[in-house]
Design a protein around this motif. Structure first.
Motif, short mmCIF file in Angstrom:
data_model
loop_
_atom_site.label_atom_id
_atom_site.label_comp_id
_atom_site.label_asym_id
_atom_site.label_seq_id
_atom_site.Cartn_x
_atom_site.Cartn_y
_atom_site.Cartn_z
N GLU A 64 7.02 5.85 -4.38
CA GLU A 64 7.32 6.24 -5.77
C GLU A 64 7.31 7.75 -5.93
O GLU A 64 8.18 8.33 -6.58
N ASP A 65 6.32 8.39 -5.30
CA ASP A 65 6.23 9.85 -5.39
C ASP A 65 7.48 10.48 -4.81
O ASP A 65 8.02 11.44 -5.35
N ARG A 82 10.41 10.04 -7.15
CA ARG A 82 10.32 10.93 -8.31
C ARG A 82 10.71 12.36 -7.92
O ARG A 82 11.49 13.02 -8.61
N SER A 134 9.44 11.32 -14.73
CA SER A 134 8.14 10.70 -14.52
C SER A 134 8.33 9.27 -14.06
O SER A 134 9.44 8.72 -14.16
N GLN A 139 5.32 2.11 -14.36
CA GLN A 139 5.71 0.69 -14.39
C GLN A 139 7.03 0.44 -13.63
O GLN A 139 7.96 -0.16 -14.16
N SER A 140 7.10 0.92 -12.42
CA SER A 140 8.27 0.70 -11.55
C SER A 140 9.58 1.21 -12.13
O SER A 140 10.66 0.71 -11.82
N ALA A 188 0.81 -1.22 0.00
CA ALA A 188 0.00 0.00 0.00
C ALA A 188 0.84 1.27 0.00
O ALA A 188 0.40 2.32 -0.45
N ASN A 189 2.07 1.19 0.50
CA ASN A 189 2.91 2.38 0.55
C ASN A 189 3.60 2.68 -0.76
O ASN A 189 4.25 3.71 -0.91
N LYS A 190 3.46 1.76 -1.70
CA LYS A 190 4.23 1.86 -2.94
C LYS A 190 4.10 3.24 -3.57
O LYS A 190 5.08 3.85 -3.98
N ARG A 191 2.86 3.72 -3.60
CA ARG A 191 2.58 4.99 -4.26
C ARG A 191 3.38 6.14 -3.63
O ARG A 191 4.01 6.93 -4.34
N SER A 192 3.37 6.20 -2.30
CA SER A 192 4.05 7.34 -1.67
C SER A 192 5.56 7.18 -1.80
O SER A 192 6.29 8.17 -1.92
#
Ligand code: ATP
Ligand code: MG
Length: 392
Positions: A23-24, A27, A43, A46-47, A17-21
């Motif tokens: 990744e942000d 970036r 950007s 896809q990982s 579930a933390n993947k998104r934060s």
């Protein structure tokens, strides 16, 4: 643009579930690191982080160098984007990797298709492109088991990408996802490496240095600031709190038995560091301690030292051999600065026979001769805060 960097995410992928934060954060970190080198579009899809120069003014070599020090990316490669068809892919490989290929002893093509709408599967792509390349480079045989050189073809959503073998990224987790730590930074070899190790786990770093002017010189302080600067290549900008330590050291020297000097001094460091840490929103202290290295780094001495603080104290180098620490220091480019011969406050007034197995009750008794709180407040008042950022 005809070249783009691909940074592949490592462990982040496992974070559910933390993947998104995560990744942000990665970036944002990459975008900030690229800023000194021109306009880059950053950007993530896809990982993979895509780092794309937006014009010819970008300093690609310096940007590429900086990519090696970004925590959170396991592998990094420079690649050429092209249209998603066999002719364009083949032409891109000839133009972009032709020199490497003709110098190779053997080669193979490895393909990955994450755009499942692309009409060929990955085996078919490798066969098609490999066949064409074998004809174009008749002196370089195909070897699918132990190739000297591998051409990679990736069919992704927006484009196809061709590249040679990837390089290792800095690994670890993106700076900032793991909170913040206060690093006790001396001028030695160990503490910068300890900072790097904790930084690698996604932790932002603030540094604290104890400075004993005039026993230690301005140059010794400069050396520590330079070490902090070198760490910023990996850990991002940081502040260094330079704490005036002379009065405390003199008070210990004048009021406590010689053999307790180091242990009591270290307890002061810990108390002061904890207060600064909490002030800066840091959740732990980090030191370069290493079991058995010196008298103050026995199990008993460390227990007595750390008894004065409540927040966790991490020592990432605790089980390392010196040789391993030196190797890491060389890799992160702090060794050369660390071995400059300016004295550290720890070497001022060092007792001839320090206690290697101090008992807490004895140390507490000896410490009663000191006005601990007053000394701490005065040292904190005299603290100088220096901001450092990467300059290289
Ligand atoms: P280093 O190579 O990091 O100096 P060391 O092996 O010399 O370590 P010590 O001098 O006993 O070991 O110090 C142990 C740890 O205490 C250091 O790694 C560092 O984290 C902290 N420390 C020592 N001196 C200072 C200082 N002047 N300012 C801030 N922290 C210090
Ligand atoms: Mg030291």
């Amino acid at each position: 643009m005809n070249e783009i960097f691909l940074l592949k995410l490592g462990e982040i992928i496992l974070k559910g579930a933390n993947k998104r934060s995560f990744e942000d954060r990665l970036r944002t970190n990459v975008a900030r690191r690229m800023r000194p080198f021109g306009d880059f579009k950053v950007s993530i899809l896809q990982s993979t982080v895509y780092v794309e120069p937006e014009n010819d003014q970008c300093d690609l070599e310096a940007a590429w160098d900086a990519c090696h020090a970004i925590f959170g990316a396991v592998s990094i490669c420079r690649s050429r984007p092209c249209e998603k068809n066999a002719d364009a892919i083949f032409a891109a490989i000839l133009a972009y990797l032709g020199d490497d290929l003709s110098a190779a002893k053997s080669f193979k093509v490895e393909s990955k298709r994450s755009d499942k709408r692309f009409p060929m599967n990955s085996i078919q792509i490798s066969q098609e492109i490999g066949g064409r390349l074998a004809e174009a480079f008749p002196d370089v045989p195909v070897d699918v088991h132990h190739p000297d050189y591998t051409v990679y073809v990736e069919i992704r959503d927006h484009a196809a990408y061709v590249h040679g073998p990837a390089e290792r990224g800095a690994g670890g987790l993106p700076t900032g996802v793991g909170g913040r730590a206060a690093l006790l930074l001396s001028g030695g070899i160990d503490s910068p490496v300890a900072g790097y190790m904790i930084g690698k786990r996604g932790v932002e770093i603030e540094a604290i240095h104890f400075f004993s002017y005039p026993y230690t010189s301005e140059r010794a302080k400069e050396k520590v600031l330079e070490l902090a600067r070198r760490l910023t290549r990996y850990c991002g900008r940081m502040t260094v709190d330079v704490v005036g330590f002379t009065e405390i050291q003199e008070a210990i020297r004048d009021n406590c038995p010689d053999e307790y000097f180091t242990i009591i001094m270290r307890r002061f460091m810990m108390r002061i560091a904890e207060r600064i840490a909490l002030d800066h929103g840091c959740g732990c202290l980090v030191t370069g301690e290493n079991l058995g290295q010196v008298a103050s780094q026995t199990m008993q001495a460390m227990a007595v030292t750390h008894a004065v603080v409540d927040i966790p104290v991490f020592h990432p180098l605790i089980g390392f051999d010196k040789e391993d620490i030196v190797q890491l220091a060389r890799k992160i480019d702090t060794l050369e600065t660390s071995i400059l011969p300016y004295e550290d406050c720890c070497t001022v007034f060092t007792p001839k026979h320090p206690k290697t197995k101090p008992r807490l009750m004895d140390v507490e008794r000896v410490e009663k001769a000191l006005e601990v709180e007053t000394l701490i407040s005065r040292a904190l008042e005299k603290t100088e805060i220096v901001k450092v950022r990467y300059h290289g």
